[in-house]
Design a protein around this motif. Structure first.
Motif, PDB file in Angstrom:
ATOM      1  N   UNK A  75       1.004  -1.107   0.182  1.00  0.00           N
ATOM      2  CA  UNK A  75      -0.300  -0.416   0.380  1.00  0.00           C
ATOM      3  C   UNK A  75       1.113   1.874   0.411  1.00  0.00           C
ATOM      4  N   UNK A  76       0.430   2.085  -0.954  1.00  0.00           N
ATOM      5  CA  UNK A  76       1.111   3.619  -1.046  1.00  0.00           C
ATOM      6  C   UNK A  76       0.012   4.672  -1.711  1.00  0.00           C
ATOM      7  N   UNK A  77       1.056   5.715  -1.395  1.00  0.00           N
ATOM      8  CA  UNK A  77      -0.221   7.044  -2.379  1.00  0.00           C
ATOM      9  C   UNK A  77      -1.015   7.956  -1.241  1.00  0.00           C
ATOM     10  N   UNK A  78      -0.725   7.388  -0.129  1.00  0.00           N
ATOM     11  CA  UNK A  78      -1.427   8.425   1.084  1.00  0.00           C
ATOM     12  C   UNK A  78      -0.505   7.234   2.283  1.00  0.00           C
ATOM     13  N   UNK A  79      -0.544   8.045   3.496  1.00  0.00           N
ATOM     14  CA  UNK A  79      -0.960   7.499   4.544  1.00  0.00           C
ATOM     15  C   UNK A  79      -1.823   6.600   4.561  1.00  0.00           C
ATOM     16  N   UNK A  80      -1.561   4.971   4.976  1.00  0.00           N
ATOM     17  CA  UNK A  80      -2.515   3.774   5.677  1.00  0.00           C
ATOM     18  C   UNK A  80      -2.919   4.227   7.426  1.00  0.00           C
ATOM     19  N   UNK A  81      -4.573   4.209   7.309  1.00  0.00           N
ATOM     20  CA  UNK A  81      -4.677   4.697   8.573  1.00  0.00           C
ATOM     21  C   UNK A  81      -4.557   3.061   9.636  1.00  0.00           C
ATOM     22  N   UNK A  82      -4.187   2.998  10.992  1.00  0.00           N
ATOM     23  CA  UNK A  82      -4.192   2.956  11.434  1.00  0.00           C
ATOM     24  C   UNK A  82      -6.221   1.633  11.614  1.00  0.00           C
ATOM     25  N   UNK A  83      -6.465   2.464  11.818  1.00  0.00           N
ATOM     26  CA  UNK A  83      -8.145   1.693  11.332  1.00  0.00           C
ATOM     27  C   UNK A  83      -8.300   0.985  10.641  1.00  0.00           C
ATOM     28  N   UNK A  84      -7.569   1.839   9.450  1.00  0.00           N
ATOM     29  CA  UNK A  84      -8.022   1.245   8.082  1.00  0.00           C
ATOM     30  C   UNK A  84      -7.335  -0.460   8.142  1.00  0.00           C
ATOM     31  N   UNK A  85      -6.449  -0.512   8.687  1.00  0.00           N
ATOM     32  CA  UNK A  85      -5.345  -2.159   8.598  1.00  0.00           C
ATOM     33  C   UNK A  85      -5.657  -2.613   9.312  1.00  0.00           C
ATOM     34  N   UNK A  86      -6.384  -2.145  10.749  1.00  0.00           N
ATOM     35  CA  UNK A  86      -6.825  -3.263  11.735  1.00  0.00           C
ATOM     36  C   UNK A  86      -7.997  -3.726  10.996  1.00  0.00           C
ATOM     37  N   UNK A  87      -9.026  -2.664  10.102  1.00  0.00           N
ATOM     38  CA  UNK A  87     -10.034  -3.443   9.730  1.00  0.00           C
ATOM     39  C   UNK A  87     -10.263  -4.401   8.798  1.00  0.00           C
ATOM     40  N   UNK A  88      -8.647  -4.431   7.955  1.00  0.00           N
ATOM     41  CA  UNK A  88      -8.829  -5.492   6.715  1.00  0.00           C
ATOM     42  C   UNK A  88      -8.069  -6.050   7.042  1.00  0.00           C
ATOM     43  N   UNK A  89      -7.389  -6.394   7.625  1.00  0.00           N
ATOM     44  CA  UNK A  89      -6.498  -7.854   8.376  1.00  0.00           C
ATOM     45  C   UNK A  89      -7.912  -8.295   8.926  1.00  0.00           C
ATOM     46  N   UNK A  90      -9.382  -7.487  10.007  1.00  0.00           N
ATOM     47  CA  UNK A  90     -10.006  -8.799  10.247  1.00  0.00           C
ATOM     48  C   UNK A  90     -10.888  -9.651   9.353  1.00  0.00           C
ATOM     49  N   UNK A  91     -10.653  -8.007   8.313  1.00  0.00           N
ATOM     50  CA  UNK A  91     -11.611  -9.096   7.136  1.00  0.00           C
ATOM     51  C   UNK A  91     -10.965 -10.008   6.382  1.00  0.00           C
ATOM     52  N   UNK A  92      -9.893  -9.622   6.476  1.00  0.00           N
ATOM     53  CA  UNK A  92      -8.870 -10.669   5.007  1.00  0.00           C
ATOM     54  C   UNK A  92      -7.817 -11.090   6.340  1.00  0.00           C
TER      55      UNK A  92
END
Length: 172
Positions: A75-92
């Motif tokens: 992932x790049x192009x902009x900062x990735x928030x902790x919240x988005x990371x955690x939600x993604x890891x929960x789903x995938x």
């Protein structure tokens, strides 16, 4: 391929290593998911907004597409928030996320995360790329800033000859 990461660090480097790259004519989430399934893609290079779209549509995506081949999201192009990371890891949960930092002006990566352990250090883009030096400076004076102080990032390396080239400042 509007950013150096997509073109140089992902597409060209991946091909140079002998791997296959699938490039879609334009981004459409479901076409991308269908391509992951069809070509058994193992890595996706995404901007954070696309990652968030995958989170928001996760139930429908997982019901419709076989993403079992997918192992890594870069992932790049902009900062990735902790919240988005955690939600993604929960789903995938079987997919690792590695964030990076690059600039078109740097002709390649500036920093990247390359291990699962590093990826859990939220708010970082990883270690500097090989051969790069960095400093944080006051954009008005060019004075080097201290720890936990805000400033402008200046890089220097093989492809960037002068500190400040990226920010438009002259060497001080």
């Amino acid at each position: 391929m509007f950013h150096t990461y997509g073109l140089l660090s992902f597409a060209m480097a991946t091909v140079a290593l002998g791997s296959t790259v699938v490039i879609l004519r334009r981004f459409k989430l479901h076409e991308m998911m269908a391509s992951v399934e069809k070509y058994k893609a193992t890595i996706l290079a995404l901007a954070p907004l696309v990652l968030v779209a995958m989170v928001n549509d996760a139930d429908m995506i997982k019901a419709k597409y076989d993403l079992s081949s997918l192992r890594t999201v870069r992932c790049g192009g902009a900062p990735l928030s902790k919240e988005a990371t955690v939600m993604f890891l929960e789903k995938y949960p079987t997919v690792n996320i590695f964030q990076g930092y690059a600039l078109t002006e740097s002709n390649g990566g500036g920093a990247s995360i390359d291990s699962v352990e590093e990826s859990r250090r939220y708010g970082t883009a990883g270690l500097l790329s090989s051969g790069l030096e960095a400093r944080i400076v006051d954009p008005d004076t060019g004075r080097i800033m201290g720890v936990k102080q805000t400033g402008e990032l200046w890089l220097r390396g093989r492809l960037i000859r002068v500190f400040g080239l990226i920010s438009g400042h002259k060497k001080r």
